[in-house]
Scaffold this motif. Sequence first.
Motif, PDB file in Angstrom:
ATOM      1  N   PHE A  45      61.363  28.680  24.221  1.00 27.62           N
ATOM      2  CA  PHE A  45      60.867  27.840  23.131  1.00 27.62           C
ATOM      3  C   PHE A  45      60.428  28.699  21.952  1.00 27.62           C
ATOM      4  CE2 PHE A  45      57.646  25.557  20.785  1.00 27.62           C
ATOM      5  CZ  PHE A  45      58.071  24.236  20.778  1.00 27.62           C
ATOM      6  N   ASP A  46      59.662  29.741  22.232  1.00 34.68           N
ATOM      7  CA  ASP A  46      59.061  30.541  21.171  1.00 34.68           C
ATOM      8  C   ASP A  46      60.052  31.448  20.461  1.00 34.68           C
ATOM      9  OD1 ASP A  46      56.604  29.402  21.741  1.00 34.68           O
ATOM     10  OD2 ASP A  46      55.986  31.009  23.096  1.00 34.68           O
ATOM     11  N   THR A  47      61.150  31.803  21.125  1.00 40.01           N
ATOM     12  CA  THR A  47      62.098  32.746  20.520  1.00 40.01           C
ATOM     13  C   THR A  47      63.342  32.078  19.942  1.00 40.01           C
ATOM     14  OG1 THR A  47      63.133  33.143  22.696  1.00 40.01           O
ATOM     15  CG2 THR A  47      61.356  34.630  22.018  1.00 40.01           C
ATOM     16  N   THR A  48      63.550  30.807  20.229  1.00 44.00           N
ATOM     17  CA  THR A  48      64.762  30.143  19.719  1.00 44.00           C
ATOM     18  C   THR A  48      64.422  28.850  18.981  1.00 44.00           C
ATOM     19  OG1 THR A  48      65.084  29.049  21.865  1.00 44.00           O
ATOM     20  CG2 THR A  48      66.259  31.117  21.496  1.00 44.00           C
ATOM     21  N   PHE A  49      64.015  27.857  19.720  1.00 49.17           N
ATOM     22  CA  PHE A  49      63.843  26.506  19.193  1.00 49.17           C
ATOM     23  C   PHE A  49      62.830  26.456  18.049  1.00 49.17           C
ATOM     24  CE2 PHE A  49      62.210  22.016  20.157  1.00 49.17           C
ATOM     25  CZ  PHE A  49      63.261  21.406  19.479  1.00 49.17           C
ATOM     26  N   VAL A  50      61.736  27.147  18.209  1.00 45.84           N
ATOM     27  CA  VAL A  50      60.640  27.037  17.243  1.00 45.84           C
ATOM     28  C   VAL A  50      61.034  27.544  15.858  1.00 45.84           C
ATOM     29  CG1 VAL A  50      59.572  29.302  17.602  1.00 45.84           C
ATOM     30  CG2 VAL A  50      58.132  27.309  17.086  1.00 45.84           C
ATOM     31  N   LYS A  51      62.091  28.311  15.767  1.00 46.58           N
ATOM     32  CA  LYS A  51      62.522  28.872  14.484  1.00 46.58           C
ATOM     33  C   LYS A  51      63.221  27.851  13.601  1.00 46.58           C
ATOM     34  CE  LYS A  51      63.248  33.484  16.500  1.00 46.58           C
ATOM     35  NZ  LYS A  51      64.252  34.566  16.740  1.00 46.58           N
ATOM     36  N   HIS A  52      63.542  26.692  14.135  1.00 48.17           N
ATOM     37  CA  HIS A  52      64.388  25.745  13.408  1.00 48.17           C
ATOM     38  C   HIS A  52      63.635  24.556  12.825  1.00 48.17           C
ATOM     39  CE1 HIS A  52      68.248  27.648  14.249  1.00 48.17           C
ATOM     40  NE2 HIS A  52      67.750  27.959  15.438  1.00 48.17           N
ATOM     41  N   ALA A  53      62.325  24.607  12.801  1.00 48.10           N
ATOM     42  CA  ALA A  53      61.553  23.522  12.201  1.00 48.10           C
ATOM     43  C   ALA A  53      60.170  24.043  11.848  1.00 48.10           C
ATOM     44  CB  ALA A  53      61.458  22.324  13.141  1.00 48.10           C
ATOM     45  N   ASP A  54      59.399  23.218  11.201  1.00 45.46           N
ATOM     46  CA  ASP A  54      58.036  23.548  10.817  1.00 45.46           C
ATOM     47  C   ASP A  54      57.242  23.918  12.079  1.00 45.46           C
ATOM     48  OD1 ASP A  54      55.323  23.509  10.159  1.00 45.46           O
ATOM     49  OD2 ASP A  54      55.551  21.871   8.721  1.00 45.46           O
ATOM     50  N   PRO A  55      56.725  25.149  12.161  1.00 42.94           N
ATOM     51  CA  PRO A  55      55.994  25.561  13.373  1.00 42.94           C
ATOM     52  C   PRO A  55      54.813  24.656  13.714  1.00 42.94           C
ATOM     53  CG  PRO A  55      56.485  27.463  11.988  1.00 42.94           C
ATOM     54  CD  PRO A  55      56.862  26.244  11.182  1.00 42.94           C
ATOM     55  N   ALA A  56      54.160  24.104  12.694  1.00 40.09           N
ATOM     56  CA  ALA A  56      53.025  23.214  12.968  1.00 40.09           C
ATOM     57  C   ALA A  56      53.485  21.957  13.696  1.00 40.09           C
ATOM     58  CB  ALA A  56      52.326  22.846  11.665  1.00 40.09           C
ATOM     59  N   LEU A  57      54.626  21.390  13.252  1.00 42.78           N
ATOM     60  CA  LEU A  57      55.155  20.218  13.926  1.00 42.78           C
ATOM     61  C   LEU A  57      55.622  20.569  15.328  1.00 42.78           C
ATOM     62  CD1 LEU A  57      57.213  18.630  11.002  1.00 42.78           C
ATOM     63  CD2 LEU A  57      54.996  17.875  11.878  1.00 42.78           C
ATOM     64  N   MET A  58      56.233  21.726  15.477  1.00 39.07           N
ATOM     65  CA  MET A  58      56.676  22.175  16.790  1.00 39.07           C
ATOM     66  C   MET A  58      55.495  22.319  17.747  1.00 39.07           C
ATOM     67  SD  MET A  58      59.919  22.730  17.345  1.00 39.07           S
ATOM     68  CE  MET A  58      61.489  23.130  16.613  1.00 39.07           C
ATOM     69  N   ALA A  59      54.388  22.862  17.248  1.00 42.44           N
ATOM     70  CA  ALA A  59      53.218  23.074  18.092  1.00 42.44           C
ATOM     71  C   ALA A  59      52.699  21.757  18.652  1.00 42.44           C
ATOM     72  CB  ALA A  59      52.132  23.796  17.304  1.00 42.44           C
ATOM     73  N   ASP A  60      52.755  20.713  17.836  1.00 43.13           N
ATOM     74  CA  ASP A  60      52.274  19.407  18.279  1.00 43.13           C
ATOM     75  C   ASP A  60      53.105  18.853  19.423  1.00 43.13           C
ATOM     76  OD1 ASP A  60      50.321  19.501  16.338  1.00 43.13           O
ATOM     77  OD2 ASP A  60      51.427  18.267  14.900  1.00 43.13           O
ATOM     78  N   GLU A  61      54.368  19.257  19.501  1.00 42.90           N
ATOM     79  CA  GLU A  61      55.282  18.693  20.488  1.00 42.90           C
ATOM     80  C   GLU A  61      55.580  19.638  21.648  1.00 42.90           C
ATOM     81  OE1 GLU A  61      56.535  15.525  20.346  1.00 42.90           O
ATOM     82  OE2 GLU A  61      55.056  15.344  18.760  1.00 42.90           O
ATOM     83  N   ARG A  62      55.006  20.811  21.622  1.00 42.01           N
ATOM     84  CA  ARG A  62      55.375  21.862  22.564  1.00 42.01           C
ATOM     85  C   ARG A  62      55.270  21.419  24.022  1.00 42.01           C
ATOM     86  NH1 ARG A  62      53.476  26.790  25.020  1.00 42.01           N
ATOM     87  NH2 ARG A  62      54.832  28.569  24.492  1.00 42.01           N
TER      88      ARG A  62
END
Length: 297
Positions: A169-186
């Motif tokens: 998640f941290d090395t691939t997926f998270v790079k493709h959207a707003d990190p703040a939004l990603m954190a909410d859905e992690r």
Amino acid sequence: MELQRVALSTGVELDVASAGDPAAPAMIFLHGFPESHRTWRHQMADLSRDHFVIAPDQRGFARSSKPEGVEEYAPAKTVADLFALADHFGIRGFTLVGHDWGGAIAWIAALQNPQRVRRLIILNAPHPLVFQRSMFDGSGQREASQYIRAFRNPDLEKHIAAIGVEGFFDTTFVKHADPALMADERAAYLDQWSQPGAMTAMLNWYRASTVVVPATGEEATPPGWLDGPFPPLTQPVLVIWGMKDGALLPVQLDGLDAVVDDLTVVRIADAGHFVTWEKPAPVNAAIREWLAVKGDG
């Protein structure tokens, strides 16, 4: 939204979210990699006010069935799931909405069965002809698509096991959207990816695809079918594109008017690949404005 387990005639069981009045015009939503029906939470909340909205966790994703074997994720199988799902709910004609891999399946389904897919809405998912051509036209899409070659590597699961789904998640997926939004859905993503067999099943969508992705700099011969005739889509099509998508470049919009008879394109300048939940308000507005013109019955 109601989440129910649905056994399809294709032999798989899918978790399916639905909302709205079953007597209202139907819309079916198909998510992509590496997501679930949650991709559409903002669109379904809005559109369920006057539509019957349905969004499955597609085969291989979250807690839906994960049949073994790459061949189980070929487009013919996933297109069949779509129409079996519509049959389950007694829906003949519907508006089909797809993002990423869900969009790829949606293009195919609309081409094969325009009598049932009466309107098509695509979000950051390339048309099959335009996408394959872009692997050979020097546009940069081949370089951007090298992740597909990596996902097809049969040893990738060993790497993911070594770093954990959190590391993936941290090395691939998270790079493709707003990190703040990603954190909410992690937590939701990690739960879904941690289901037994989920990573292999999700990656098998790429392995089952026949799209040719040459290596960067490789001298490769384009598939012969690129030079032949390709049937146009005849039903109304809305394409919404997050213009900051680094995986599927905006070049995928070039030439669409040659393969879609009734095309509307909406560009969202400040959104990336996951436009459905990065910028839900402009996405919802674009869909509603288009449906008001094209109809939704």
